[in-house]
Write a protein that holds these residues in place. Structure first.
Motif, short mmCIF file in Angstrom:
data_model
loop_
_atom_site.label_atom_id
_atom_site.label_comp_id
_atom_site.label_asym_id
_atom_site.label_seq_id
_atom_site.Cartn_x
_atom_site.Cartn_y
_atom_site.Cartn_z
N ASN A 15 0.95 -1.28 0.00
CA ASN A 15 0.13 0.02 0.06
C ASN A 15 0.96 1.17 -0.01
N MET A 16 1.94 1.26 0.66
CA MET A 16 2.83 2.45 0.90
C MET A 16 3.82 2.53 -0.54
N ILE A 17 3.86 1.58 -1.44
CA ILE A 17 4.41 1.67 -2.48
C ILE A 17 3.61 2.13 -3.56
N GLN A 18 2.38 1.52 -3.73
CA GLN A 18 1.35 2.09 -4.66
C GLN A 18 0.91 3.52 -4.05
N ALA A 19 0.83 4.17 -3.09
CA ALA A 19 0.51 5.25 -2.74
C ALA A 19 1.62 6.27 -3.01
N ALA A 20 2.95 5.94 -3.06
CA ALA A 20 4.14 6.72 -3.64
C ALA A 20 3.95 6.82 -5.01
N PHE A 21 3.23 6.20 -5.81
CA PHE A 21 3.14 6.24 -7.32
C PHE A 21 1.93 6.76 -7.68
N THR A 22 0.66 6.56 -6.95
CA THR A 22 -0.52 7.20 -7.19
C THR A 22 -0.91 8.49 -6.44
N GLY A 23 -0.41 8.46 -5.13
CA GLY A 23 -0.92 9.46 -4.46
C GLY A 23 -2.28 9.25 -3.66
N PHE A 24 -2.84 7.99 -4.04
CA PHE A 24 -4.10 7.58 -3.21
C PHE A 24 -3.77 6.76 -2.20
N CYS A 25 -4.18 7.33 -1.08
CA CYS A 25 -3.89 6.70 0.37
C CYS A 25 -5.24 6.46 1.08
N PRO A 26 -5.71 5.16 1.31
CA PRO A 26 -7.06 5.29 2.35
C PRO A 26 -6.77 5.98 3.59
N ALA A 27 -5.40 5.56 4.16
CA ALA A 27 -5.42 6.00 5.51
C ALA A 27 -5.32 7.73 5.59
N ALA A 28 -4.71 8.46 4.46
CA ALA A 28 -5.00 9.68 4.34
C ALA A 28 -6.15 10.41 4.29
N MET A 29 -7.05 9.63 3.61
CA MET A 29 -8.36 10.06 3.53
C MET A 29 -9.09 9.91 4.86
N ALA A 30 -8.76 8.92 5.55
CA ALA A 30 -9.36 8.68 6.93
C ALA A 30 -8.95 9.87 7.63
N PHE A 31 -7.59 9.96 7.85
CA PHE A 31 -7.19 10.94 8.62
C PHE A 31 -7.65 12.44 8.32
#
Length: 67
Positions: free
Chosen positions: A39-55
């Motif tokens: 998830n951290m790798i895909q977030a680095a490339f796409t900018g999509f992070c479910p944890a960031a959305m929740a926070f």
């Protein structure tokens, strides 16, 4: 605490929890650490992070990485 730091703290806690659970409960808990890493790798490339959305919904102020 900014959104970036909150996401990093959360990801680190998930990885450490996974390692502890895999050591003391069942070895397959290590898959949680694998999921967190992927998830951290895909977030680095796409900018999509479910944890960031929740926070963000919890009111954590925005940082630089996740807008």
């Amino acid at each position: 605490m900014t959104l970036d730091k909150a996401v990093l703290v959360f990801a680190g806690a998930v990885v450490l929890l996974s390692v502890l659970l895999s050591r003391f409960v069942h070895p397959l808990w290590i898959l949680l650490a694998v999921f967190a890493g992927l998830n951290m790798i895909q977030a680095a490339f796409t900018g999509f992070c479910p944890a960031a959305m929740a926070f963000r919904k919890l009111g954590v102020k925005s940082g630089v990485a996740f807008r």
